[in-house]
Design a protein around this motif. Sequence first.
Motif, PDB file in Angstrom:
ATOM      1  N   LEU A  79       2.233  23.076  34.184  1.00  9.98           N
ATOM      2  CA  LEU A  79       3.213  21.994  34.274  1.00  9.98           C
ATOM      3  C   LEU A  79       3.791  21.632  32.901  1.00  9.98           C
ATOM      4  N   VAL A  80       3.020  21.812  31.851  1.00  8.56           N
ATOM      5  CA  VAL A  80       3.507  21.542  30.494  1.00  8.56           C
ATOM      6  C   VAL A  80       4.087  22.813  29.860  1.00  8.56           C
ATOM      7  N   PHE A  81       3.453  23.960  30.095  1.00 10.62           N
ATOM      8  CA  PHE A  81       3.828  25.203  29.437  1.00 10.62           C
ATOM      9  C   PHE A  81       5.204  25.708  29.874  1.00 10.62           C
ATOM     10  N   VAL A  82       5.481  25.691  31.171  1.00 14.41           N
ATOM     11  CA  VAL A  82       6.741  26.250  31.675  1.00 14.41           C
ATOM     12  C   VAL A  82       7.958  25.493  31.140  1.00 14.41           C
ATOM     13  N   PRO A  83       8.002  24.159  31.221  1.00 13.30           N
ATOM     14  CA  PRO A  83       9.174  23.483  30.636  1.00 13.30           C
ATOM     15  C   PRO A  83       9.293  23.689  29.124  1.00 13.30           C
ATOM     16  N   THR A  84       8.163  23.772  28.428  1.00 17.18           N
ATOM     17  CA  THR A  84       8.202  24.002  26.983  1.00 17.18           C
ATOM     18  C   THR A  84       8.781  25.384  26.680  1.00 17.18           C
ATOM     19  N   LEU A  85       8.327  26.398  27.410  1.00 16.75           N
ATOM     20  CA  LEU A  85       8.850  27.749  27.214  1.00 16.75           C
ATOM     21  C   LEU A  85      10.334  27.804  27.566  1.00 16.75           C
ATOM     22  N   LEU A  90      16.055  28.092  25.817  1.00 22.50           N
ATOM     23  CA  LEU A  90      17.388  27.495  25.679  1.00 22.50           C
ATOM     24  C   LEU A  90      17.786  27.370  24.209  1.00 22.50           C
ATOM     25  N   VAL A  91      16.856  26.901  23.382  1.00 18.08           N
ATOM     26  CA  VAL A  91      17.138  26.758  21.953  1.00 18.08           C
ATOM     27  C   VAL A  91      17.387  28.121  21.318  1.00 18.08           C
ATOM     28  N   ALA A  92      16.601  29.130  21.691  1.00 18.38           N
ATOM     29  CA  ALA A  92      16.772  30.477  21.133  1.00 18.38           C
ATOM     30  C   ALA A  92      18.135  31.044  21.505  1.00 18.38           C
ATOM     31  N   THR A  93      18.556  30.830  22.749  1.00 16.05           N
ATOM     32  CA  THR A  93      19.870  31.314  23.167  1.00 16.05           C
ATOM     33  C   THR A  93      20.978  30.577  22.422  1.00 16.05           C
ATOM     34  N   TRP A  94      20.837  29.269  22.278  1.00 18.20           N
ATOM     35  CA  TRP A  94      21.838  28.480  21.578  1.00 18.20           C
ATOM     36  C   TRP A  94      21.928  28.877  20.103  1.00 18.20           C
ATOM     37  N   ARG A  95      20.765  29.051  19.468  1.00 14.28           N
ATOM     38  CA  ARG A  95      20.729  29.292  18.030  1.00 14.28           C
ATOM     39  C   ARG A  95      21.004  30.747  17.664  1.00 14.28           C
ATOM     40  N   TRP A  96      20.392  31.696  18.357  1.00 12.79           N
ATOM     41  CA  TRP A  96      20.483  33.105  17.964  1.00 12.79           C
ATOM     42  C   TRP A  96      21.155  34.000  19.003  1.00 12.79           C
ATOM     43  N   GLY A  97      21.681  33.420  20.074  1.00 11.11           N
ATOM     44  CA  GLY A  97      22.268  34.217  21.152  1.00 11.11           C
ATOM     45  C   GLY A  97      23.428  35.086  20.732  1.00 11.11           C
ATOM     46  N   GLN A  98      24.247  34.619  19.789  1.00 17.90           N
ATOM     47  CA  GLN A  98      25.405  35.399  19.328  1.00 17.90           C
ATOM     48  C   GLN A  98      24.997  36.523  18.370  1.00 17.90           C
ATOM     49  N   GLU A  99      23.879  36.355  17.696  1.00 12.49           N
ATOM     50  CA  GLU A  99      23.472  37.310  16.667  1.00 12.49           C
ATOM     51  C   GLU A  99      22.501  38.374  17.175  1.00 12.49           C
ATOM     52  N   MET A 100      21.624  37.995  18.087  1.00 11.29           N
ATOM     53  CA  MET A 100      20.572  38.905  18.545  1.00 11.29           C
ATOM     54  C   MET A 100      20.754  39.190  20.035  1.00 11.29           C
ATOM     55  N   ARG A 101      20.785  40.458  20.377  1.00  7.22           N
ATOM     56  CA  ARG A 101      20.950  40.845  21.775  1.00  7.22           C
ATOM     57  C   ARG A 101      19.782  40.351  22.626  1.00  7.22           C
ATOM     58  N   SER A 102      18.588  40.333  22.060  1.00  2.39           N
ATOM     59  CA  SER A 102      17.403  39.907  22.800  1.00  2.39           C
ATOM     60  C   SER A 102      17.400  38.418  23.108  1.00  2.39           C
ATOM     61  N   MET A 103      18.299  37.668  22.513  1.00  3.77           N
ATOM     62  CA  MET A 103      18.416  36.232  22.772  1.00  3.77           C
ATOM     63  C   MET A 103      19.775  35.882  23.389  1.00  3.77           C
ATOM     64  N   GLY A 104      20.495  36.876  23.887  1.00  2.00           N
ATOM     65  CA  GLY A 104      21.853  36.697  24.370  1.00  2.00           C
ATOM     66  C   GLY A 104      21.980  35.771  25.565  1.00  2.00           C
ATOM     67  N   LEU A 111      12.264  36.384  28.294  1.00  2.32           N
ATOM     68  CA  LEU A 111      11.505  37.644  28.296  1.00  2.32           C
ATOM     69  C   LEU A 111      11.044  38.015  26.890  1.00  2.32           C
ATOM     70  N   THR A 112      11.902  37.792  25.892  1.00  2.00           N
ATOM     71  CA  THR A 112      11.529  38.079  24.509  1.00  2.00           C
ATOM     72  C   THR A 112      10.394  37.164  24.050  1.00  2.00           C
ATOM     73  N   LEU A 113      10.504  35.874  24.372  1.00  2.00           N
ATOM     74  CA  LEU A 113       9.440  34.936  23.999  1.00  2.00           C
ATOM     75  C   LEU A 113       8.129  35.300  24.683  1.00  2.00           C
ATOM     76  N   TRP A 114       8.192  35.655  25.959  1.00  2.00           N
ATOM     77  CA  TRP A 114       6.991  36.017  26.703  1.00  2.00           C
ATOM     78  C   TRP A 114       6.363  37.286  26.123  1.00  2.00           C
ATOM     79  N   ASP A 115       7.206  38.268  25.782  1.00  2.00           N
ATOM     80  CA  ASP A 115       6.703  39.508  25.195  1.00  2.00           C
ATOM     81  C   ASP A 115       6.058  39.233  23.840  1.00  2.00           C
ATOM     82  N   ASP A 116       6.692  38.384  23.041  1.00  3.20           N
ATOM     83  CA  ASP A 116       6.108  38.036  21.738  1.00  3.20           C
ATOM     84  C   ASP A 116       4.815  37.251  21.890  1.00  3.20           C
TER      85      ASP A 116
END
Length: 120
Positions: A79-85, A90-104, A111-116
């Motif tokens: 219940l805490v982990f899923v909303p945090t992830l 969302l932040v990763a897509t907003w911040r690095w989505g234009q620069e990194m394909r894995s955050m597009g 998926l990238t966060l889960w893999d990491d």
Amino acid sequence: GIVSIQWGADAAANQRTALRHVTQLQTTVETQNSVDMFAMAIMVALLCRVMAATDAHPRIALLVQTCAWAADDLFHFVLVFVPTLLFFGLVATWRWGQEMRSMGTVGQALLTLWDDLLDP
């Protein structure tokens, strides 16, 4: 199939035929996804049934009772982990989505966060 289309003939008819084949393929893929989800639900139900059945054996019952005892804590963790992830995705897509394909997209970022997380 799409390979048998006479591409040198009527272009409009060829486009309609190709579109029909692509639509049919898309329908098949969507149906397969639904079947996969249903099969996963059945497997989870069978796993729960096996765990309930193993409660009869004294040594294995200890494991089953431990899982039952921990279920409440695991639920609250999820219940805490899923909303945090999701927030991090969302932040990763907003911040690095234009620069990194894995955050597009948010899905790719999750998926990238889960893999990491699983393979540091």
